[in-house]
Write a protein that holds these residues in place. Sequence first.
Motif, short mmCIF file in Angstrom:
data_model
loop_
_atom_site.label_atom_id
_atom_site.label_comp_id
_atom_site.label_asym_id
_atom_site.label_seq_id
_atom_site.Cartn_x
_atom_site.Cartn_y
_atom_site.Cartn_z
N MET A 1 -10.16 4.34 -1.07
CA MET A 1 -9.18 3.88 -0.07
C MET A 1 -8.93 4.93 1.00
O MET A 1 -7.96 4.84 1.75
N MET A 2 -9.81 5.91 1.10
CA MET A 2 -9.56 7.04 1.99
C MET A 2 -9.35 6.61 3.44
O MET A 2 -8.41 7.05 4.11
N GLU A 3 -10.22 5.75 3.93
CA GLU A 3 -10.14 5.35 5.34
C GLU A 3 -8.83 4.63 5.65
O GLU A 3 -8.17 4.90 6.65
N GLU A 4 -8.43 3.72 4.74
CA GLU A 4 -7.19 2.97 4.95
C GLU A 4 -5.97 3.89 4.91
O GLU A 4 -5.04 3.76 5.72
N LEU A 5 -5.96 4.83 3.96
CA LEU A 5 -4.80 5.71 3.81
C LEU A 5 -4.68 6.70 4.97
O LEU A 5 -3.58 7.01 5.42
N GLN A 6 -5.81 7.17 5.47
CA GLN A 6 -5.77 8.13 6.59
C GLN A 6 -5.25 7.48 7.87
O GLN A 6 -4.82 8.18 8.79
N ALA A 7 -5.28 6.16 7.93
CA ALA A 7 -4.79 5.45 9.13
C ALA A 7 -3.26 5.36 9.15
O ALA A 7 -2.67 4.99 10.16
N LEU A 8 -2.61 5.70 8.03
CA LEU A 8 -1.15 5.60 7.92
C LEU A 8 -0.49 6.94 8.23
O LEU A 8 -1.11 7.99 8.13
N GLU A 9 0.81 6.89 8.58
CA GLU A 9 1.58 8.12 8.69
C GLU A 9 1.56 8.81 7.33
O GLU A 9 1.57 8.15 6.28
N ALA A 10 1.57 10.14 7.34
CA ALA A 10 1.38 10.91 6.11
C ALA A 10 2.38 10.54 5.00
O ALA A 10 1.98 10.31 3.85
N PRO A 11 3.71 10.46 5.28
CA PRO A 11 4.63 10.10 4.19
C PRO A 11 4.34 8.70 3.62
O PRO A 11 4.44 8.50 2.40
N VAL A 12 3.98 7.77 4.48
CA VAL A 12 3.68 6.40 4.02
C VAL A 12 2.39 6.40 3.20
O VAL A 12 2.29 5.72 2.17
N ALA A 13 1.41 7.20 3.61
CA ALA A 13 0.16 7.30 2.85
C ALA A 13 0.43 7.88 1.47
O ALA A 13 -0.10 7.39 0.46
N GLY A 14 1.26 8.92 1.39
CA GLY A 14 1.62 9.50 0.10
C GLY A 14 2.33 8.49 -0.78
O GLY A 14 2.04 8.38 -1.99
N PHE A 15 3.25 7.74 -0.19
CA PHE A 15 3.98 6.70 -0.92
C PHE A 15 3.01 5.66 -1.47
O PHE A 15 3.10 5.26 -2.64
N CYS A 16 2.06 5.23 -0.64
CA CYS A 16 1.09 4.21 -1.07
C CYS A 16 0.18 4.73 -2.18
O CYS A 16 -0.19 3.97 -3.08
N CYS A 17 -0.18 6.01 -2.13
CA CYS A 17 -0.98 6.61 -3.21
C CYS A 17 -0.25 6.46 -4.54
O CYS A 17 -0.83 6.03 -5.55
N LEU A 18 1.01 6.83 -4.53
CA LEU A 18 1.79 6.81 -5.76
C LEU A 18 2.02 5.38 -6.24
O LEU A 18 1.89 5.09 -7.44
N LEU A 19 2.30 4.48 -5.32
CA LEU A 19 2.55 3.09 -5.71
C LEU A 19 1.28 2.44 -6.26
O LEU A 19 1.32 1.72 -7.27
N ALA A 20 0.13 2.70 -5.61
CA ALA A 20 -1.14 2.14 -6.10
C ALA A 20 -1.46 2.66 -7.50
O ALA A 20 -1.93 1.92 -8.37
N TYR A 21 -1.19 3.94 -7.73
CA TYR A 21 -1.42 4.53 -9.05
C TYR A 21 -0.51 3.86 -10.09
O TYR A 21 -0.96 3.54 -11.20
#
Length: 259
Positions: free
Chosen positions: A135-155
Motif C-alpha cells: 500500500m506504499m503508493e496509496e499511503l504516501q499520497a496522504l498527509e503524514a499523520p493520516v497515513a500513520g493513522f491508516c497504517c495502524l487502522l489497517a493493521y
Amino acid sequence: DQQLFTSLKLAKEQHIQSENYAIFNILSNGEIECSNSLEDECDTEIPGQALIYRPARQHVYSVLLESGKDGAYPSVKEWFVYFGNPLQQPELVQPVQPPIPGGTPNLKTLWFAKGPDVEKQRYSTFLACFHLQDMMEELQALEAPVAGFCCLLAYLILQVKSLSLEDLNAFVALILCLRGRSAAQLAGLQLAQVDSRAVHLGAVFIRGLTTLLMANSACGFPFRMDDLMPWKLFDGKLFQEKYQQSHRGCSMEELLEGN
C-alpha cells in the motif's frame, strides 16, 4: 563491532532526548516492558493489546537485531501485561523477518545512509512491519499523520477479527473530523454517556501508537515523530461521539460533518 557501537551510541542519544521509543533498551538489554493496560477482561472478542501488536513488534526486533551465523536471532524479553499473564517472568519472543523481497536492510543503511532510494527503503521497511508494503503508493499520497493513522487502522483490521464496519467508520470519521477541531472545541465536547467498548477500542488504538513510534525509530524515521504523536491522531471524546453516531446508524454525511 564498530557498527553496533555506532548504532548503540545514536540510540542512546535519541533515548536521552526522548526521540525514540524502546529502541535503546532492546539494543542494549534485549528487553522491553509495558506493565499497564486499560482493557475489559469481560470483552473476550478483543484480544489483549500486548498480543495484538506482538507480530509487529517481532518484525521490529528483526530490524534491530542481527541474526547469528546460523540465521537465528536472539530472543527479546517482553514484560507485557495482559489478562492471564502474572508478569512473574518475561516471555521470550523471537524476532521474525518482515516480508521484504531481498531481506531486511541493515541498521547502517536505515539509520545512516542518505538519498531517495534509502528514504524509500525506510518507508517500505516500516510498512512491512505491519504487512502493508503493497500500500506504499496509496499511503504516501496522504498527509503524514493520516497515513500513520491508516497504517495502524489497517493493521488492527487484520489482527482484531471482531471489528465491525461501524467501528471502522467511527475511526475514519475521527481522523477526518479531528483535523478541523481546535483544542478548545475538543475540550468542550459534551457526551450524554460513555460506551465501555469504545473506551476499550480507543485504548487499543493508543497502545498501537507506541508500536508505530517504535517501528518508526527502528526504520530510521520515515515519518517525523511529531506526525505520529497521539494528539495528532486521536481524541477520546471525539471517538466516543463518532462511535455512538456510527452504531446508531447515522448517515455518512452526518458522521463526517458534511465534509
